[in-house]
Design a protein around this motif. Structure first.
Motif, PDB file in Angstrom:
ATOM      1  N   ASP A   1      -4.477   1.739  -7.475  1.00 39.96           N
ATOM      2  CA  ASP A   1      -4.567   2.272  -8.831  1.00 39.96           C
ATOM      3  C   ASP A   1      -3.456   1.776  -9.749  1.00 39.96           C
TER       4      ASP A   1
ATOM      5  N   TRP B   1      -8.368   5.331   4.762  1.00 44.70           N
ATOM      6  CA  TRP B   1      -8.291   4.117   3.949  1.00 44.70           C
ATOM      7  C   TRP B   1      -6.929   4.076   3.280  1.00 44.70           C
ATOM      8  N   CYS B   2      -6.513   2.872   2.922  1.00 44.57           N
ATOM      9  CA  CYS B   2      -5.217   2.666   2.279  1.00 44.57           C
ATOM     10  C   CYS B   2      -5.335   2.929   0.797  1.00 44.57           C
ATOM     11  N   ARG B   3      -4.341   3.598   0.261  1.00 42.27           N
ATOM     12  CA  ARG B   3      -4.328   3.837  -1.172  1.00 42.27           C
ATOM     13  C   ARG B   3      -3.216   3.004  -1.804  1.00 42.27           C
TER      14      ARG B   3
ATOM     15  N   ASP C   1     -11.321  -3.372  -0.739  1.00 42.62           N
ATOM     16  CA  ASP C   1      -9.947  -3.077  -1.133  1.00 42.62           C
ATOM     17  C   ASP C   1      -9.021  -4.269  -0.869  1.00 42.62           C
TER      18      ASP C   1
ATOM     19  N   ASP D   1       0.861  -1.190   0.000  1.00 42.34           N
ATOM     20  CA  ASP D   1       0.000   0.000   0.000  1.00 42.34           C
ATOM     21  C   ASP D   1       0.891   1.231   0.000  1.00 42.34           C
TER      22      ASP D   1
END
Length: 83
Positions: free
Chosen positions: A22, A17-19, A65, A2
């Motif tokens: 993408d 929240w974890c990004r 996710d 992440d």
């Protein structure tokens, strides 16, 4: 794998929240070429019963996710470790 926490839009006070989903497929492919065979993703939930956290939104986002992360890892030959 992440790329950090950011505020959860529509979530409770302080929820994040974890990004990083993408471009995870490309990064996983690169990690595999470098010799990695597993990857780890951590998600964070704020626990504050008095404030109503974690909210249903935070739980849903975290679960979705983590599932997406695991699938992307497996599609790129990595074993996903989910926390």
């Amino acid at each position: 794998v992440d790329t950090g926490l950011i505020p959860l839009c529509g979530g409770g006070d302080g929820e994040k929240w974890c990004r990083g989903l993408d471009n995870l497929a490309e990064r996983c492919a690169g990690y595999y070429k470098q010799g990695a065979r597993f990857a780890k993703w951590r998600t964070a939930l704020t626990i504050n019963v008095a404030a109503g956290c974690p909210t249903d939104l935070a739980i849903d986002v975290a679960a979705q996710d983590l599932a997406r992360y695991a699938r992307i890892c497996q599609e790129n030959g990595l074993v996903p470790i989910v926390e």
